[in-house]
Motif scaffolding. Structure first.
Motif, PDB file in Angstrom:
ATOM      1  N   GLU A 194       0.842  -1.239  -0.025  1.00  0.00           N
ATOM      2  CA  GLU A 194      -0.069  -0.002   0.041  1.00  0.00           C
ATOM      3  C   GLU A 194       0.888   1.382  -0.006  1.00  0.00           C
ATOM      4  O   GLU A 194       0.497   2.180  -0.491  1.00  0.00           O
ATOM      5  CB  GLU A 194      -0.997   0.026   1.126  1.00  0.00           C
ATOM      6  CG  GLU A 194      -2.083  -1.027   1.092  1.00  0.00           C
ATOM      7  CD  GLU A 194      -3.000  -1.247   2.232  1.00  0.00           C
ATOM      8  OE1 GLU A 194      -2.986  -0.198   2.849  1.00  0.00           O
ATOM      9  OE2 GLU A 194      -3.504  -2.384   2.329  1.00  0.00           O
ATOM     10  N   TYR A 195       2.066   1.077   0.547  1.00  0.00           N
ATOM     11  CA  TYR A 195       2.847   2.356   0.555  1.00  0.00           C
ATOM     12  C   TYR A 195       4.118   2.475  -0.395  1.00  0.00           C
ATOM     13  O   TYR A 195       4.571   3.442  -0.602  1.00  0.00           O
ATOM     14  CB  TYR A 195       3.452   2.537   2.040  1.00  0.00           C
ATOM     15  CG  TYR A 195       2.384   3.033   2.938  1.00  0.00           C
ATOM     16  CD1 TYR A 195       1.963   4.358   3.418  1.00  0.00           C
ATOM     17  CD2 TYR A 195       1.606   2.036   3.626  1.00  0.00           C
ATOM     18  CE1 TYR A 195       1.072   4.530   4.374  1.00  0.00           C
ATOM     19  CE2 TYR A 195       0.529   2.291   4.655  1.00  0.00           C
ATOM     20  CZ  TYR A 195       0.172   3.527   4.953  1.00  0.00           C
ATOM     21  OH  TYR A 195      -0.565   3.905   5.747  1.00  0.00           O
ATOM     22  N   LEU A 222       6.292   6.081  10.316  1.00  0.00           N
ATOM     23  CA  LEU A 222       5.078   5.930   9.564  1.00  0.00           C
ATOM     24  C   LEU A 222       4.754   4.377   9.479  1.00  0.00           C
ATOM     25  O   LEU A 222       3.767   3.923   9.986  1.00  0.00           O
ATOM     26  CB  LEU A 222       5.078   6.482   8.092  1.00  0.00           C
ATOM     27  CG  LEU A 222       3.608   6.050   7.239  1.00  0.00           C
ATOM     28  CD1 LEU A 222       2.649   6.893   7.843  1.00  0.00           C
ATOM     29  CD2 LEU A 222       3.992   6.487   5.684  1.00  0.00           C
ATOM     30  N   GLU A 244       1.892   2.182  11.500  1.00  0.00           N
ATOM     31  CA  GLU A 244       1.009   1.321  10.964  1.00  0.00           C
ATOM     32  C   GLU A 244       0.827   0.080  11.362  1.00  0.00           C
ATOM     33  O   GLU A 244      -0.196  -0.463  11.441  1.00  0.00           O
ATOM     34  CB  GLU A 244       1.324   1.698   9.270  1.00  0.00           C
ATOM     35  CG  GLU A 244      -0.024   1.623   8.377  1.00  0.00           C
ATOM     36  CD  GLU A 244      -1.303   2.121   8.679  1.00  0.00           C
ATOM     37  OE1 GLU A 244      -1.088   3.277   9.340  1.00  0.00           O
ATOM     38  OE2 GLU A 244      -2.205   1.623   8.244  1.00  0.00           O
ATOM     39  N   ARG A 288      -0.690  -0.504  14.674  1.00  0.00           N
ATOM     40  CA  ARG A 288      -2.005  -0.195  14.558  1.00  0.00           C
ATOM     41  C   ARG A 288      -2.702  -1.434  13.919  1.00  0.00           C
ATOM     42  O   ARG A 288      -3.865  -1.881  14.651  1.00  0.00           O
ATOM     43  CB  ARG A 288      -2.326   1.033  13.844  1.00  0.00           C
ATOM     44  CG  ARG A 288      -4.012   1.581  13.892  1.00  0.00           C
ATOM     45  CD  ARG A 288      -4.211   2.658  12.607  1.00  0.00           C
ATOM     46  NE  ARG A 288      -3.887   2.333  11.542  1.00  0.00           N
ATOM     47  CZ  ARG A 288      -4.888   1.522  10.733  1.00  0.00           C
ATOM     48  NH1 ARG A 288      -6.107   0.890  11.158  1.00  0.00           N
ATOM     49  NH2 ARG A 288      -4.707   1.352   9.293  1.00  0.00           N
ATOM     50  N   ARG A 289      -2.402  -1.848  13.050  1.00  0.00           N
ATOM     51  CA  ARG A 289      -2.965  -3.047  12.240  1.00  0.00           C
ATOM     52  C   ARG A 289      -2.934  -4.207  13.319  1.00  0.00           C
ATOM     53  O   ARG A 289      -3.737  -5.111  13.086  1.00  0.00           O
ATOM     54  CB  ARG A 289      -2.303  -3.539  10.898  1.00  0.00           C
ATOM     55  CG  ARG A 289      -2.492  -2.104   9.799  1.00  0.00           C
ATOM     56  CD  ARG A 289      -2.167  -2.655   8.557  1.00  0.00           C
ATOM     57  NE  ARG A 289      -2.144  -1.213   7.730  1.00  0.00           N
ATOM     58  CZ  ARG A 289      -2.196  -1.468   6.648  1.00  0.00           C
ATOM     59  NH1 ARG A 289      -1.985  -2.335   5.866  1.00  0.00           N
ATOM     60  NH2 ARG A 289      -2.308  -0.144   5.728  1.00  0.00           N
ATOM     61  N   PHE A 330      -7.368  -1.745  -2.133  1.00  0.00           N
ATOM     62  CA  PHE A 330      -6.317  -1.102  -2.641  1.00  0.00           C
ATOM     63  C   PHE A 330      -5.321  -2.054  -3.579  1.00  0.00           C
ATOM     64  O   PHE A 330      -4.885  -1.613  -4.535  1.00  0.00           O
ATOM     65  CB  PHE A 330      -5.480  -0.824  -1.470  1.00  0.00           C
ATOM     66  CG  PHE A 330      -4.569   0.221  -1.702  1.00  0.00           C
ATOM     67  CD1 PHE A 330      -4.784   1.592  -1.871  1.00  0.00           C
ATOM     68  CD2 PHE A 330      -3.163  -0.246  -2.037  1.00  0.00           C
ATOM     69  CE1 PHE A 330      -3.656   2.359  -1.903  1.00  0.00           C
ATOM     70  CE2 PHE A 330      -2.261   0.769  -2.637  1.00  0.00           C
ATOM     71  CZ  PHE A 330      -2.546   2.148  -2.504  1.00  0.00           C
ATOM     72  N   GLN A 380       0.354   4.570  -4.548  1.00  0.00           N
ATOM     73  CA  GLN A 380       0.669   4.372  -3.113  1.00  0.00           C
ATOM     74  C   GLN A 380      -0.055   5.306  -2.411  1.00  0.00           C
ATOM     75  O   GLN A 380      -0.490   6.395  -2.740  1.00  0.00           O
ATOM     76  CB  GLN A 380       2.403   4.955  -2.902  1.00  0.00           C
ATOM     77  CG  GLN A 380       3.299   4.045  -3.569  1.00  0.00           C
ATOM     78  CD  GLN A 380       4.518   4.646  -3.783  1.00  0.00           C
ATOM     79  OE1 GLN A 380       4.546   5.349  -5.061  1.00  0.00           O
ATOM     80  NE2 GLN A 380       5.424   4.400  -2.973  1.00  0.00           N
ATOM     81  N   HIS A 381      -0.248   4.854  -1.090  1.00  0.00           N
ATOM     82  CA  HIS A 381      -0.891   5.858  -0.122  1.00  0.00           C
ATOM     83  C   HIS A 381      -0.068   7.105   0.072  1.00  0.00           C
ATOM     84  O   HIS A 381       1.411   7.110   0.140  1.00  0.00           O
ATOM     85  CB  HIS A 381      -1.164   5.165   1.129  1.00  0.00           C
ATOM     86  CG  HIS A 381      -2.283   4.433   1.504  1.00  0.00           C
ATOM     87  ND1 HIS A 381      -3.553   4.802   1.423  1.00  0.00           N
ATOM     88  CD2 HIS A 381      -2.473   3.107   1.835  1.00  0.00           C
ATOM     89  CE1 HIS A 381      -4.294   4.001   1.704  1.00  0.00           C
ATOM     90  NE2 HIS A 381      -3.864   2.954   1.740  1.00  0.00           N
ATOM     91  N   ILE A 431       2.828   8.258   2.769  1.00  0.00           N
ATOM     92  CA  ILE A 431       4.420   8.119   2.603  1.00  0.00           C
ATOM     93  C   ILE A 431       5.258   8.985   2.130  1.00  0.00           C
ATOM     94  O   ILE A 431       6.280   9.431   2.661  1.00  0.00           O
ATOM     95  CB  ILE A 431       4.602   6.662   1.775  1.00  0.00           C
ATOM     96  CG1 ILE A 431       6.200   6.411   1.776  1.00  0.00           C
ATOM     97  CG2 ILE A 431       4.171   6.871   0.233  1.00  0.00           C
ATOM     98  CD1 ILE A 431       6.600   5.585   2.782  1.00  0.00           C
TER      99      ILE A 431
END
Lengths: 452, 93
Positions: A66-67, A256, A260, A263-264, B60, B81-82, B85
């Motif tokens: 995702e990132y 970050l 994350e 949290r998850r 996603f 990407q989110h 970042i």
């Protein structure tokens, strides 16, 4: 609104400069897995690690996707097994290592650290059993990492343990002779070990830590090197500023990812370890950063000063970027894992003595260094004692991860593969330390260990 | 942290249909485009899209794979990407 330049700066760091999160490490308390019955204790350990870390790898991979930031390793650190196994009446702790190994395989992590003992002031009976079990434990498992803390600034140096660890390292190497002494790559001897280090092979979950915790190690030597090319020839004030700014950006990304993941997984966030950890890939080297500062080759006079500046600037940049910076935080100098270090050794620019000097200003110590297989155990103990003295007197963590690769001589090259890299066999002193090491006992803590 | 915004980047040799292909995938999955910056330098196509994924109708990863596959067919690299970042690295807020 983000600018195109900012977006592509980040992408360039990831694509071309090897920026990554080196590890998400989950710390797990195993004190509640103690039992008088070895099998029951091992089953509890296996069950607890599998339960707590069940989603660790998947969560890491989800965040990665995702990132768009590579997360290279997902790992686990556990309570030092010498504490967990103490009530088991076992005379070998190899079954505990095997239980950890099985659990690590089950949840898909690449290493599990914590086959450890803290003996800086002295041994418990359990510490003795654990240390004696290390060679077989490492030879009979693939993912377990071991560490032994033999010294601290407040306790001094346990020379009995220093003496023994020389023999343990030799024995671990001999048991894994067919793979170049690979077991030694999974064994660290510490002074002033930290309880929240996410990096292997020295990670363990300290007794002051919560039930479970997420610690994240960031990296990025290539990013720092690339940033320094833009200030060629400018003074050291500028160099330090560039490193600080780069370390800040890298750490923000780590923060970050850590938040994350925390949290998850519903596991508290512990620390971000802001370390420049090289890999054997070209362009991901700490040695190249030092050379970018103007040294013809890593190891030339000036290298210690360059590393001191780097280590300090990385910490300063990282500190503001994360609420909780911890672990080892600084610059690692593992020889076999750093293309620039390997080349510097092979060209005769970098020696063991220079590396020892560098460890007085880097974040850890003599790391992933191959020495001849014929090296006497007392010589290895002598190297450990020197390194521990640097750590104890300078109030910092130091460590020794040496591989006396069986059958090798100076100039040979040992291939470990993967992140562990390629180790050129380096010469050690030909003069004996045997009578010195044979004295044993404890070197007292230095004056500044008495801080209260 | 904003969890509803993402950044799509496209790199590669320019050709007809890049924006159209990417946009149609976004529209199909109810992803709104908030901003597009696009340049072409010596036939090299570069695009940065800020998109709102809060009303997205797929997950996603599905969107990411769909964009990547479409990019491969067009001969360009597409990734999503989110936004966090980039914000974490470049913004102090």
């Amino acid at each position: 609104m983000l600018s195109t330049g900012e977006v592509f700066e980040t992408l360039k760091m990831i694509d071309e400069e090897h920026l990554d999160v080196r590890t998400i490490t989950m710390g797990i308390n195993l004190l509640d897995c103690a039992s008088a019955n070895v099998e029951r204790s091992c089953n509890k350990i296996y069950d607890k690690v599998c339960r707590e870390a069940e989603k660790l790898v998947q969560t890491g991979e989800d965040i990665e996707k995702e990132y768009g930031i590579p997360i290279i390793n997902k790992r686990i650190s556990v309570t030092p097994i010498s504490l967990v196994a103490a009530s088991s009446f076992a005379d070998s702790y190899v079954p505990f290592a095997k239980a950890l190994d099985r659990a690590a395989c089950e949840v898909g992590v690449n290493f599990i650290g914590g086959f450890s003992a803290l003996v800086h002031k002295g041994y418990t009976s359990s510490d003795r059993i654990l240390i004696n079990s290390i060679p077989e434990a490492l030879a009979s498992t693939t993912k377990v990492c071991a560490s032994v803390n033999v010294a601290s600034t407040s306790a001094g140096i346990n020379m009995d343990a220093v003496e023994q660890m020389g023999r343990i390292i030799k024995s671990a190497a001999e048991l894994t002779a067919d793979s170049g002494g690979l077991a030694c790559a999974k064994l660290v001897v510490f002074a002033n070990a930290v309880e929240d280090n996410p990096f292997m092979a020295g990670a363990f979950h300290g007794v002051g830590e919560p039930e479970t915790v997420i610690n994240v190690g960031v990296s990025g030597p290539g990013v720092v090197k690339a940033a320094l090319t833009s200030v060629k020839g400018q003074d050291f004030g500028v160099v330090a500023e560039v490193i600080k700014k780069t370390a800040f950006k890298v750490t923000r990304m780590g923060q970050l990812v850590a938040q994350e993941a925390s949290r998850r997984l519903k596991v508290p966030f512990g620390i971000v370890d802001v370390s420049l950890a090289p890999t054997p890939e070209v362009g991901d080297s700490v040695a190249y950063i030092l050379e970018e500062m103007g040294l013809e080759k890593c190891g030339a006079h000036g290298t210690t000063a360059a590393l001191a500046l780097l280590n300090d600037a990385v910490k300063k940049g990282g500190t503001m970027a994360s609420g909780y910076v911890g672990g080892l935080s600084g610059a690692f100098i593992p020889v076999s894992e750093d293309a620039g270090m390997i080349s510097a050794v092979q060209e005769g620019a970098l020696t063991l003595d220079k590396l020892e000097a560098m460890t007085s200003v880097c974040s850890v110590g003599l790391d992933m260094i191959c020495i001849p297989g014929s090296t006497h155990a007392s010589t290895i103990s002598g190297i450990i004692a020197d390194e521990a003295a640097i750590g104890v007197v300078n109030n910092k963590t130091t460590a020794v991860r040496l591989i006396p690769a069986p059958g090798t001589k100076v100039g040979d090259v040992v291939e470990f593969g993967g992140l562990l890299g390629t180790g050129p066999v380096m010469p050690v002193s030909q003069f004996s330390s045997e009578s010195f090491i044979a004295r044993r006992g404890r070197i007292p803590a230095p004056m500044h260990g008495l801080k209260n | 942290m904003q969890r509803s915004s993402a950044v799509i980047t496209v790199n590669g040799i320019d050709r007809v249909g890049i924006i159209s292909t990417v946009s149609s995938i976004l529209s199909k999955n109810n992803v709104n485009v908030a901003n597009i910056t696009q340049t072409i330098m010596q036939d090299f196509f570069t695009m940065v899209m800020m998109v709102d994924i809060s009303e997205m109708t797929c997950d996603f990863e599905t969107l990411s794979i769909e964009l990547e596959t479409a990019g491969e067919e067009l001969g360009v690299q597409v990734r999503i990407q989110h936004e966090a970042i980039f914000n974490s690295m470049h913004r102090l807020s």
